[in-house]
Design a protein around this motif. Sequence first.
Motif, PDB file in Angstrom:
ATOM      1  N   ILE A   1       0.828  -1.206   0.000  1.00  0.00           N
ATOM      2  CA  ILE A   1       0.000   0.000   0.000  1.00  0.00           C
ATOM      3  C   ILE A   1       0.860   1.253   0.000  1.00  0.00           C
ATOM      4  N   VAL A   2       1.802   1.325   0.902  1.00  0.00           N
ATOM      5  CA  VAL A   2       2.587   2.543   1.081  1.00  0.00           C
ATOM      6  C   VAL A   2       3.804   2.574   0.164  1.00  0.00           C
ATOM      7  N   GLY A   3       4.396   1.428  -0.071  1.00  0.00           N
ATOM      8  CA  GLY A   3       5.627   1.349  -0.843  1.00  0.00           C
ATOM      9  C   GLY A   3       6.773   0.934   0.061  1.00  0.00           C
ATOM     10  N   VAL A   4       7.726   0.270  -0.525  1.00  0.00           N
ATOM     11  CA  VAL A   4       8.839  -0.264   0.263  1.00  0.00           C
ATOM     12  C   VAL A   4       9.691   0.860   0.844  1.00  0.00           C
ATOM     13  N   ARG A   5       9.986   1.862   0.047  1.00  0.00           N
ATOM     14  CA  ARG A   5      10.847   2.952   0.508  1.00  0.00           C
ATOM     15  C   ARG A   5      10.190   3.753   1.632  1.00  0.00           C
ATOM     16  N   ARG A   6       8.923   4.103   1.477  1.00  0.00           N
ATOM     17  CA  ARG A   6       8.237   4.882   2.510  1.00  0.00           C
ATOM     18  C   ARG A   6       8.030   4.062   3.779  1.00  0.00           C
ATOM     19  N   THR A   7       7.809   2.750   3.632  1.00  0.00           N
ATOM     20  CA  THR A   7       7.672   1.892   4.809  1.00  0.00           C
ATOM     21  C   THR A   7       8.977   1.821   5.574  1.00  0.00           C
ATOM     22  N   SER A   8      10.085   1.653   4.851  1.00  0.00           N
ATOM     23  CA  SER A   8      11.379   1.568   5.535  1.00  0.00           C
ATOM     24  C   SER A   8      11.770   2.900   6.165  1.00  0.00           C
ATOM     25  N   THR A   9      11.448   4.019   5.509  1.00  0.00           N
ATOM     26  CA  THR A   9      11.775   5.305   6.136  1.00  0.00           C
ATOM     27  C   THR A   9      10.898   5.556   7.351  1.00  0.00           C
ATOM     28  N   PHE A  10       9.655   5.032   7.358  1.00  0.00           N
ATOM     29  CA  PHE A  10       8.811   5.179   8.543  1.00  0.00           C
ATOM     30  C   PHE A  10       9.372   4.376   9.709  1.00  0.00           C
ATOM     31  N   PHE A  11       9.716   3.123   9.465  1.00  0.00           N
ATOM     32  CA  PHE A  11      10.176   2.262  10.557  1.00  0.00           C
ATOM     33  C   PHE A  11      11.567   2.635  11.053  1.00  0.00           C
ATOM     34  N   PHE A  12      12.406   3.205  10.212  1.00  0.00           N
ATOM     35  CA  PHE A  12      13.784   3.448  10.609  1.00  0.00           C
ATOM     36  C   PHE A  12      14.117   4.919  10.762  1.00  0.00           C
ATOM     37  N   GLN A  13      13.134   5.734  11.142  1.00  0.00           N
ATOM     38  CA  GLN A  13      13.428   7.106  11.536  1.00  0.00           C
ATOM     39  C   GLN A  13      14.130   7.071  12.883  1.00  0.00           C
ATOM     40  N   ARG A  14      14.968   8.042  13.119  1.00  0.00           N
ATOM     41  CA  ARG A  14      15.794   8.029  14.326  1.00  0.00           C
ATOM     42  C   ARG A  14      14.960   8.023  15.604  1.00  0.00           C
ATOM     43  N   HIS A  15      13.892   8.785  15.661  1.00  0.00           N
ATOM     44  CA  HIS A  15      13.098   8.859  16.882  1.00  0.00           C
ATOM     45  C   HIS A  15      12.102   7.699  17.009  1.00  0.00           C
ATOM     46  N   LYS A  16      12.008   6.826  15.995  1.00  0.00           N
ATOM     47  CA  LYS A  16      11.106   5.684  16.055  1.00  0.00           C
ATOM     48  C   LYS A  16      11.839   4.355  16.097  1.00  0.00           C
ATOM     49  N   LEU A  17      13.147   4.384  16.306  1.00  0.00           N
ATOM     50  CA  LEU A  17      13.919   3.143  16.284  1.00  0.00           C
ATOM     51  C   LEU A  17      13.546   2.203  17.424  1.00  0.00           C
ATOM     52  N   ARG A  18      13.270   2.744  18.603  1.00  0.00           N
ATOM     53  CA  ARG A  18      12.909   1.892  19.735  1.00  0.00           C
ATOM     54  C   ARG A  18      11.577   1.186  19.483  1.00  0.00           C
ATOM     55  N   GLY A  19      10.597   1.921  18.959  1.00  0.00           N
ATOM     56  CA  GLY A  19       9.318   1.315  18.628  1.00  0.00           C
ATOM     57  C   GLY A  19       9.452   0.280  17.519  1.00  0.00           C
ATOM     58  N   SER A  20      10.268   0.580  16.520  1.00  0.00           N
ATOM     59  CA  SER A  20      10.493  -0.375  15.432  1.00  0.00           C
ATOM     60  C   SER A  20      11.192  -1.622  15.935  1.00  0.00           C
ATOM     61  N   PHE A  21      12.138  -1.443  16.856  1.00  0.00           N
ATOM     62  CA  PHE A  21      12.841  -2.588  17.421  1.00  0.00           C
ATOM     63  C   PHE A  21      11.870  -3.508  18.151  1.00  0.00           C
ATOM     64  N   PHE A  22      10.999  -2.938  18.971  1.00  0.00           N
ATOM     65  CA  PHE A  22      10.050  -3.766  19.707  1.00  0.00           C
ATOM     66  C   PHE A  22       9.016  -4.389  18.772  1.00  0.00           C
ATOM     67  N   PHE A  23       8.520  -3.626  17.795  1.00  0.00           N
ATOM     68  CA  PHE A  23       7.508  -4.162  16.891  1.00  0.00           C
ATOM     69  C   PHE A  23       8.074  -5.293  16.039  1.00  0.00           C
ATOM     70  N   LEU A  24       9.198  -5.044  15.380  1.00  0.00           N
ATOM     71  CA  LEU A  24       9.782  -6.079  14.521  1.00  0.00           C
ATOM     72  C   LEU A  24      10.383  -7.216  15.345  1.00  0.00           C
ATOM     73  N   GLY A  25      10.865  -6.911  16.540  1.00  0.00           N
ATOM     74  CA  GLY A  25      11.308  -7.971  17.442  1.00  0.00           C
ATOM     75  C   GLY A  25      10.155  -8.846  17.896  1.00  0.00           C
ATOM     76  N   GLY A  26       9.001  -8.240  18.134  1.00  0.00           N
ATOM     77  CA  GLY A  26       7.818  -9.016  18.483  1.00  0.00           C
ATOM     78  C   GLY A  26       7.369  -9.902  17.337  1.00  0.00           C
ATOM     79  N   VAL A  27       7.465  -9.398  16.110  1.00  0.00           N
ATOM     80  CA  VAL A  27       7.134 -10.223  14.944  1.00  0.00           C
ATOM     81  C   VAL A  27       8.084 -11.410  14.869  1.00  0.00           C
ATOM     82  N   SER A  28       9.355 -11.165  15.098  1.00  0.00           N
ATOM     83  CA  SER A  28      10.319 -12.274  15.039  1.00  0.00           C
ATOM     84  C   SER A  28      10.111 -13.252  16.194  1.00  0.00           C
ATOM     85  N   LEU A  29       9.681 -12.776  17.364  1.00  0.00           N
ATOM     86  CA  LEU A  29       9.377 -13.694  18.464  1.00  0.00           C
ATOM     87  C   LEU A  29       8.164 -14.564  18.143  1.00  0.00           C
ATOM     88  N   VAL A  30       7.176 -13.983  17.484  1.00  0.00           N
ATOM     89  CA  VAL A  30       6.019 -14.779  17.066  1.00  0.00           C
ATOM     90  C   VAL A  30       6.444 -15.819  16.038  1.00  0.00           C
TER      91      VAL A  30
END
Length: 129
Positions: free
Chosen positions: A49-78
């Motif tokens: 929907i959003v695009g690969v580039r815009r999705t990656s820039t959303f998840f890997f913004q400097r102030h959102k790295l902690r949230g991305s770490f927990f979200f993607l870490g939770g996906v990997s734990l599942v």
Amino acid sequence: MAAVTEMQKIGLGLMGFGVFFLIFGVLLYFDSVLLAFGNILFLSGLMLIVGVRRTSTFFFQRHKLRGSFFFLGGVSLVLCRWPITGLLAESYGFMLLFRSFFPMALSFVLSAVNIPFLQAMFPSSSSMV
């Protein structure tokens, strides 16, 4: 109004199926296979929907790295068959990622009271008598 492309329509369908599998996985006592499948479908639909580039820039913004770490870490734990711990980490990461969006969503829900259709469905009386 922007036109919706075929890839975005497919992405919307994938996200819908992803949400369905996530809810179904939780209802079936945290079935790790359904939750993992739901996570994969949801994230792939988001990328379509959003695009690969815009999705990656959303998840890997400097102030959102902690949230991305927990979200993607939770996906990997599942995916590693730790469903309860993974969903807890995902939900904490989701809260961190979208905490700036919550006030806007709340104001939209509260402004929905002014919609005439909803006023007819849910009449409110302001008198205390």
